[in-house]
Design an enzyme around this catalytic site. Structure first.
Site, PDB file in Angstrom:
ATOM      1  N   VAL A  86       0.833  -1.218   0.000  1.00  0.00           N
ATOM      2  CA  VAL A  86       0.000   0.000   0.000  1.00  0.00           C
ATOM      3  C   VAL A  86       0.866   1.265   0.000  1.00  0.00           C
ATOM      4  CG1 VAL A  86      -1.922  -1.177   1.148  1.00  0.00           C
ATOM      5  CG2 VAL A  86      -0.157  -0.077   2.543  1.00  0.00           C
ATOM      6  N   HIS A 114      -4.546  -4.362  -2.376  1.00  0.00           N
ATOM      7  CA  HIS A 114      -4.940  -4.058  -0.999  1.00  0.00           C
ATOM      8  C   HIS A 114      -5.096  -2.566  -0.768  1.00  0.00           C
ATOM      9  CE1 HIS A 114      -3.171  -8.191   0.386  1.00  0.00           C
ATOM     10  NE2 HIS A 114      -4.232  -8.305  -0.372  1.00  0.00           N
TER      11      HIS A 114
HETATM   12  N1  APR Z   1      13.806  -9.395  -0.827  1.00  0.00           N
HETATM   13  C1  APR Z   1      12.931 -10.385  -1.111  1.00  0.00           C
HETATM   14  N2  APR Z   1      12.080 -10.911  -0.195  1.00  0.00           N
HETATM   15  C2  APR Z   1      12.146 -10.416   1.057  1.00  0.00           C
HETATM   16  C3  APR Z   1      13.040  -9.388   1.436  1.00  0.00           C
HETATM   17  C4  APR Z   1      13.893  -8.877   0.428  1.00  0.00           C
HETATM   18  N3  APR Z   1      14.786  -7.904   0.694  1.00  0.00           N
HETATM   19  N4  APR Z   1      12.863  -9.120   2.770  1.00  0.00           N
HETATM   20  C5  APR Z   1      11.875  -9.943   3.196  1.00  0.00           C
HETATM   21  N5  APR Z   1      11.455 -10.727   2.178  1.00  0.00           N
HETATM   22  C6  APR Z   1      10.394 -11.742   2.181  1.00  0.00           C
HETATM   23  C7  APR Z   1      10.241 -12.501   3.472  1.00  0.00           C
HETATM   24  O1  APR Z   1      11.057 -13.661   3.436  1.00  0.00           O
HETATM   25  C8  APR Z   1       8.741 -12.857   3.460  1.00  0.00           C
HETATM   26  O2  APR Z   1       8.536 -14.145   2.907  1.00  0.00           O
HETATM   27  O3  APR Z   1       9.193 -11.034   2.004  1.00  0.00           O
HETATM   28  C9  APR Z   1       8.115 -11.820   2.527  1.00  0.00           C
HETATM   29  C10 APR Z   1       7.131 -10.891   3.234  1.00  0.00           C
HETATM   30  O4  APR Z   1       6.056 -11.664   3.677  1.00  0.00           O
HETATM   31  P1  APR Z   1       4.929 -10.986   4.585  1.00  0.00           P
HETATM   32  O5  APR Z   1       5.562 -10.244   5.705  1.00  0.00           O
HETATM   33  O6  APR Z   1       3.921 -12.059   4.889  1.00  0.00           O
HETATM   34  O7  APR Z   1       4.251  -9.883   3.636  1.00  0.00           O
HETATM   35  P2  APR Z   1       3.215 -10.125   2.469  1.00  0.00           P
HETATM   36  O8  APR Z   1       3.442 -11.446   1.797  1.00  0.00           O
HETATM   37  O9  APR Z   1       3.249  -8.925   1.615  1.00  0.00           O
HETATM   38  O10 APR Z   1       1.803 -10.158   3.258  1.00  0.00           O
HETATM   39  C11 APR Z   1       0.623 -10.190   2.449  1.00  0.00           C
HETATM   40  O11 APR Z   1      -0.710  -9.819   4.424  1.00  0.00           O
HETATM   41  O12 APR Z   1      -0.857  -8.734   6.417  1.00  0.00           O
HETATM   42  C12 APR Z   1      -1.349  -8.750   5.121  1.00  0.00           C
HETATM   43  O13 APR Z   1      -2.220  -6.931   3.904  1.00  0.00           O
HETATM   44  C13 APR Z   1      -1.012  -7.465   4.410  1.00  0.00           C
HETATM   45  O14 APR Z   1      -0.421  -7.173   2.080  1.00  0.00           O
HETATM   46  C14 APR Z   1      -0.104  -7.897   3.264  1.00  0.00           C
HETATM   47  C15 APR Z   1      -0.449  -9.367   3.100  1.00  0.00           C
END
Ligand code: APR
Length: 265
Positions: free
Chosen positions: A124, A140
Protein backbone atom coordinates in the site's frame (compact mmCIF):
# COMPACT_ATOMS: atom_id res chain seq x y z
CA UNK A 1 22.00 -18.69 -8.20
CA UNK A 2 23.57 -17.32 -11.33
CA UNK A 3 22.07 -20.14 -13.45
CA UNK A 4 18.62 -19.25 -12.14
CA UNK A 5 19.21 -15.54 -12.77
CA UNK A 6 20.25 -16.31 -16.35
CA UNK A 7 17.17 -18.50 -16.83
CA UNK A 8 14.82 -15.83 -15.43
CA UNK A 9 16.47 -13.16 -17.59
CA UNK A 10 16.02 -15.39 -20.64
CA UNK A 11 12.36 -16.02 -19.74
CA UNK A 12 11.65 -12.31 -19.37
CA UNK A 13 13.53 -11.47 -22.58
CA UNK A 14 11.14 -13.67 -24.56
CA UNK A 15 7.91 -13.21 -22.55
CA UNK A 16 4.91 -11.66 -24.27
CA UNK A 17 2.63 -11.25 -21.24
CA UNK A 18 4.27 -10.84 -17.81
CA UNK A 19 2.53 -10.66 -14.44
CA UNK A 20 4.45 -9.80 -11.27
CA UNK A 21 2.96 -10.15 -7.76
CA UNK A 22 4.80 -8.23 -5.04
CA UNK A 23 4.54 -8.20 -1.27
CA UNK A 24 6.13 -6.39 1.65
CA UNK A 25 9.53 -7.98 0.95
CA UNK A 26 10.12 -5.77 -2.10
CA UNK A 27 9.86 -2.72 0.17
CA UNK A 28 12.01 -4.18 2.99
CA UNK A 29 15.19 -2.70 1.45
CA UNK A 30 13.46 0.68 1.50
CA UNK A 31 13.30 0.38 5.29
CA UNK A 32 9.62 -0.62 5.52
CA UNK A 33 8.97 -3.59 7.77
CA UNK A 34 7.31 -6.75 6.54
CA UNK A 35 4.40 -8.35 8.34
CA UNK A 36 5.42 -11.88 9.24
CA UNK A 37 9.12 -11.82 9.88
CA UNK A 38 11.04 -11.49 13.12
CA UNK A 39 12.50 -7.97 13.05
CA UNK A 40 15.84 -9.36 14.18
CA UNK A 41 16.08 -11.12 10.79
CA UNK A 42 14.95 -8.02 8.91
CA UNK A 43 16.82 -5.07 7.48
CA UNK A 44 16.98 -2.59 10.33
CA UNK A 45 14.16 -0.23 9.45
CA UNK A 46 15.69 3.15 8.68
CA UNK A 47 12.44 4.97 8.00
CA UNK A 48 11.55 4.59 11.68
CA UNK A 49 15.04 5.22 13.06
CA UNK A 50 15.69 1.50 13.43
CA UNK A 51 13.60 -1.30 14.95
CA UNK A 52 14.59 -2.56 18.41
CA UNK A 53 16.13 -6.02 17.68
CA UNK A 54 13.72 -7.66 20.07
CA UNK A 55 10.62 -6.41 18.25
CA UNK A 56 8.90 -8.91 16.02
CA UNK A 57 7.46 -8.15 12.57
CA UNK A 58 4.83 -5.49 12.14
CA UNK A 59 1.92 -7.73 13.04
CA UNK A 60 3.66 -9.04 16.14
CA UNK A 61 4.24 -5.48 17.30
CA UNK A 62 0.53 -4.83 16.99
CA UNK A 63 -2.41 -7.22 17.17
CA UNK A 64 -3.88 -7.12 13.64
CA UNK A 65 -7.30 -7.86 15.06
CA UNK A 66 -6.91 -4.64 17.05
CA UNK A 67 -5.82 -2.46 14.16
CA UNK A 68 -6.49 -3.78 10.63
CA UNK A 69 -10.20 -4.63 10.71
CA UNK A 70 -13.44 -2.63 10.31
CA UNK A 71 -14.41 -3.74 13.82
CA UNK A 72 -11.18 -2.32 15.27
CA UNK A 73 -11.80 0.98 13.48
CA UNK A 74 -15.34 1.03 14.80
CA UNK A 75 -14.17 0.31 18.35
CA UNK A 76 -11.18 2.68 18.47
CA UNK A 77 -10.88 4.96 15.42
CA UNK A 78 -8.25 7.10 17.14
CA UNK A 79 -5.85 4.16 17.79
CA UNK A 80 -6.32 2.72 14.29
CA UNK A 81 -5.92 6.02 12.48
CA UNK A 82 -2.87 6.95 14.57
CA UNK A 83 -1.17 3.64 13.61
CA UNK A 84 -2.04 4.02 9.94
CA UNK A 85 -0.90 7.63 9.80
CA UNK A 86 2.40 6.59 11.43
CA UNK A 87 2.86 3.98 8.66
CA UNK A 88 1.71 6.46 5.97
CA UNK A 89 4.35 9.00 6.99
CA UNK A 90 6.94 6.19 7.02
CA UNK A 91 5.97 5.18 3.49
CA UNK A 92 6.28 8.75 2.23
CA UNK A 93 9.72 9.07 3.85
CA UNK A 94 10.91 5.80 2.29
CA UNK A 95 12.53 5.72 -1.15
CA UNK A 96 12.08 3.14 -3.93
CA UNK A 97 14.95 0.64 -3.84
CA UNK A 98 16.81 -1.12 -6.72
CA UNK A 99 14.19 -3.89 -6.67
CA UNK A 100 11.37 -1.43 -7.41
CA UNK A 101 13.48 0.29 -10.08
CA UNK A 102 14.35 -3.04 -11.74
CA UNK A 103 10.67 -4.02 -12.01
CA UNK A 104 9.90 -0.66 -13.66
CA UNK A 105 12.72 -1.31 -16.17
CA UNK A 106 11.46 -4.84 -16.91
CA UNK A 107 8.00 -3.36 -17.57
CA UNK A 108 9.52 -0.78 -19.93
CA UNK A 109 11.39 -3.43 -21.94
CA UNK A 110 8.44 -5.83 -22.18
CA UNK A 111 6.12 -3.03 -23.34
CA UNK A 112 8.73 -1.59 -25.73
CA UNK A 113 8.72 -4.85 -27.66
CA UNK A 114 4.93 -4.96 -27.80
CA UNK A 115 4.35 -7.14 -24.77
CA UNK A 116 1.95 -6.67 -21.84
CA UNK A 117 3.17 -6.17 -18.25
CA UNK A 118 0.94 -6.13 -15.16
CA UNK A 119 2.25 -5.48 -11.65
CA UNK A 120 -0.08 -6.79 -8.95
CA UNK A 121 0.97 -5.46 -5.57
CA UNK A 122 -0.23 -6.28 -2.06
CA UNK A 123 1.71 -3.26 -0.85
CA UNK A 124 0.00 0.00 0.00
CA UNK A 125 3.15 2.18 0.01
CA UNK A 126 3.03 3.35 -3.68
CA UNK A 127 6.81 2.84 -4.01
CA UNK A 128 6.30 0.97 -7.31
CA UNK A 129 4.65 4.01 -8.85
CA UNK A 130 7.38 6.29 -7.49
CA UNK A 131 9.98 3.98 -9.09
CA UNK A 132 8.29 4.39 -12.49
CA UNK A 133 6.05 1.32 -12.72
CA UNK A 134 2.99 2.19 -14.81
CA UNK A 135 0.51 -0.71 -14.94
CA UNK A 136 0.16 -1.24 -11.18
CA UNK A 137 -2.88 -2.99 -9.66
CA UNK A 138 -3.19 -2.22 -5.94
CA UNK A 139 -4.87 -5.36 -4.58
CA UNK A 140 -4.94 -4.06 -1.00
CA UNK A 141 -5.52 -0.37 -1.72
CA UNK A 142 -3.20 2.45 -0.70
CA UNK A 143 -2.21 3.98 2.63
CA UNK A 144 -1.28 7.22 0.83
CA UNK A 145 -4.94 7.96 0.10
CA UNK A 146 -7.71 8.07 2.72
CA UNK A 147 -11.47 8.12 2.18
CA UNK A 148 -14.59 9.46 3.83
CA UNK A 149 -16.55 6.64 5.48
CA UNK A 150 -19.82 8.39 4.57
CA UNK A 151 -19.34 9.63 1.00
CA UNK A 152 -16.40 7.47 -0.12
CA UNK A 153 -14.70 10.67 -1.34
CA UNK A 154 -10.94 10.16 -1.46
CA UNK A 155 -8.40 12.61 -0.06
CA UNK A 156 -4.61 12.59 -0.17
CA UNK A 157 -3.32 13.89 3.20
CA UNK A 158 -0.20 16.07 3.12
CA UNK A 159 3.32 14.70 3.75
CA UNK A 160 3.43 15.57 7.46
CA UNK A 161 1.78 13.58 10.25
CA UNK A 162 -1.90 14.30 10.76
CA UNK A 163 -2.72 16.50 13.73
CA UNK A 164 -6.30 15.44 14.45
CA UNK A 165 -7.26 11.86 15.38
CA UNK A 166 -9.46 10.39 14.20
CA UNK A 167 -9.26 12.63 11.10
CA UNK A 168 -12.52 13.87 9.61
CA UNK A 169 -13.59 14.72 6.06
CA UNK A 170 -15.21 17.98 4.97
CA UNK A 171 -18.66 16.64 5.74
CA UNK A 172 -17.56 15.85 9.30
CA UNK A 173 -17.62 12.06 8.93
CA UNK A 174 -14.53 9.97 9.79
CA UNK A 175 -11.67 9.48 7.34
CA UNK A 176 -10.10 6.00 7.05
CA UNK A 177 -7.07 4.73 5.11
CA UNK A 178 -8.05 3.50 1.61
CA UNK A 179 -6.64 0.03 2.37
CA UNK A 180 -8.34 -3.38 2.41
CA UNK A 181 -8.77 -4.59 5.99
CA UNK A 182 -9.01 -8.20 7.09
CA UNK A 183 -12.54 -9.35 6.39
CA UNK A 184 -13.10 -6.79 3.61
CA UNK A 185 -13.41 -7.57 -0.10
CA UNK A 186 -10.60 -6.55 -2.45
CA UNK A 187 -11.55 -3.77 -4.92
CA UNK A 188 -13.61 -5.41 -7.70
CA UNK A 189 -11.73 -3.59 -10.45
CA UNK A 190 -8.40 -4.79 -9.03
CA UNK A 191 -9.52 -8.41 -8.82
CA UNK A 192 -10.89 -8.34 -12.37
CA UNK A 193 -7.70 -6.79 -13.73
CA UNK A 194 -5.62 -9.39 -11.90
CA UNK A 195 -7.74 -12.30 -13.11
CA UNK A 196 -7.59 -11.11 -16.74
CA UNK A 197 -3.81 -10.62 -16.60
CA UNK A 198 -3.19 -13.99 -14.93
CA UNK A 199 -5.46 -15.84 -17.37
CA UNK A 200 -3.24 -14.85 -20.31
CA UNK A 201 0.26 -14.48 -18.89
CA UNK A 202 3.16 -16.62 -20.07
CA UNK A 203 5.49 -15.64 -17.19
CA UNK A 204 4.45 -15.02 -13.54
CA UNK A 205 6.94 -13.61 -11.02
CA UNK A 206 6.23 -13.67 -7.27
CA UNK A 207 8.50 -11.20 -5.46
CA UNK A 208 8.85 -10.53 -1.73
CA UNK A 209 5.69 -12.21 -0.52
CA UNK A 210 5.16 -15.06 1.91
CA UNK A 211 2.37 -16.26 -0.42
CA UNK A 212 0.09 -16.90 2.54
CA UNK A 213 -2.67 -14.32 2.11
CA UNK A 214 -5.52 -15.01 -0.31
CA UNK A 215 -6.87 -14.16 -2.81
CA UNK A 216 -3.51 -12.58 -3.79
CA UNK A 217 -1.53 -15.78 -3.25
CA UNK A 218 -4.10 -17.65 -5.35
CA UNK A 219 -3.00 -15.81 -8.48
CA UNK A 220 0.30 -17.71 -8.40
CA UNK A 221 -1.50 -21.04 -8.51
CA UNK A 222 -3.88 -19.83 -11.24
CA UNK A 223 -0.94 -18.76 -13.42
CA UNK A 224 0.71 -22.16 -13.00
CA UNK A 225 -2.58 -23.90 -13.87
CA UNK A 226 -2.82 -21.72 -17.00
CA UNK A 227 0.59 -22.99 -18.11
CA UNK A 228 2.65 -19.88 -17.31
CA UNK A 229 6.28 -20.25 -16.34
CA UNK A 230 6.46 -19.31 -12.63
CA UNK A 231 9.35 -17.66 -10.78
CA UNK A 232 9.77 -16.72 -7.13
CA UNK A 233 12.26 -14.16 -5.83
CA UNK A 234 12.06 -14.18 -2.03
CA UNK A 235 14.53 -13.97 0.84
CA UNK A 236 13.08 -17.04 2.58
CA UNK A 237 11.35 -20.22 1.38
CA UNK A 238 7.56 -20.00 1.11
CA UNK A 239 4.72 -22.48 0.45
CA UNK A 240 5.14 -21.89 -3.30
CA UNK A 241 8.91 -22.45 -3.38
CA UNK A 242 8.53 -26.18 -4.15
CA UNK A 243 6.00 -25.59 -6.94
CA UNK A 244 7.47 -22.75 -9.03
CA UNK A 245 9.70 -23.36 -12.03
CA UNK A 246 12.44 -21.14 -10.58
CA UNK A 247 12.79 -20.20 -6.90
CA UNK A 248 15.55 -17.65 -6.21
CA UNK A 249 15.98 -17.29 -2.45
CA UNK A 250 17.66 -13.92 -2.25
CA UNK A 251 16.94 -10.22 -1.75
CA UNK A 252 14.88 -8.61 -4.51
CA UNK A 253 17.04 -5.48 -4.45
CA UNK A 254 20.06 -7.62 -5.33
CA UNK A 255 18.60 -10.19 -7.74
CA UNK A 256 16.25 -8.11 -9.88
CA UNK A 257 18.93 -5.62 -11.06
CA UNK A 258 21.04 -8.71 -11.93
CA UNK A 259 18.16 -10.07 -14.00
CA UNK A 260 17.75 -6.75 -15.83
CA UNK A 261 21.50 -6.68 -16.54
CA UNK A 262 21.25 -10.05 -18.25
CA UNK A 263 18.05 -9.39 -20.24
CA UNK A 264 18.11 -8.42 -23.90
CA UNK A 265 16.89 -4.86 -24.62
N1 APR B 1 13.81 -9.39 -0.83
C1 APR B 1 12.93 -10.38 -1.11
N2 APR B 1 12.08 -10.91 -0.20
C2 APR B 1 12.15 -10.42 1.06
C3 APR B 1 13.04 -9.39 1.44
C4 APR B 1 13.89 -8.88 0.43
N3 APR B 1 14.79 -7.90 0.69
N4 APR B 1 12.86 -9.12 2.77
C5 APR B 1 11.88 -9.94 3.20
N5 APR B 1 11.45 -10.73 2.18
C6 APR B 1 10.39 -11.74 2.18
C7 APR B 1 10.24 -12.50 3.47
O1 APR B 1 11.06 -13.66 3.44
C8 APR B 1 8.74 -12.86 3.46
O2 APR B 1 8.54 -14.14 2.91
O3 APR B 1 9.19 -11.03 2.00
C9 APR B 1 8.11 -11.82 2.53
C10 APR B 1 7.13 -10.89 3.23
O4 APR B 1 6.06 -11.66 3.68
P1 APR B 1 4.93 -10.99 4.58
O5 APR B 1 5.56 -10.24 5.70
O6 APR B 1 3.92 -12.06 4.89
O7 APR B 1 4.25 -9.88 3.64
P2 APR B 1 3.21 -10.12 2.47
O8 APR B 1 3.44 -11.45 1.80
O9 APR B 1 3.25 -8.92 1.62
O10 APR B 1 1.80 -10.16 3.26
C11 APR B 1 0.62 -10.19 2.45
O11 APR B 1 -0.71 -9.82 4.42
O12 APR B 1 -0.86 -8.73 6.42
C12 APR B 1 -1.35 -8.75 5.12
O13 APR B 1 -2.22 -6.93 3.90
C13 APR B 1 -1.01 -7.46 4.41
O14 APR B 1 -0.42 -7.17 2.08
C14 APR B 1 -0.10 -7.90 3.26
C15 APR B 1 -0.45 -9.37 3.10
Amino acid sequence: MSGAVDAVAELLSRARRVVVLTGAGISAESGLRTFREAADRQEQSTSRGGVPPTMEGLWKSFDPQKLATPEAFEADPEMVTRWYDHRRVGCLAAQPNPGHVALAEIERRVVARGGVFTLLTQNVDRLHQRAGSVNVVELHGSIIEWRCVKTGRKVTPGPGAMTEFPPRSECGALLRPDVVWFGEMLPETAVRAAQEAVAECDVFLSVGTSAQVYPAAGFIHAAARNGAKTVEVNKDPTPISPMVDWSVLAKAGEVLPEVVGRMGE
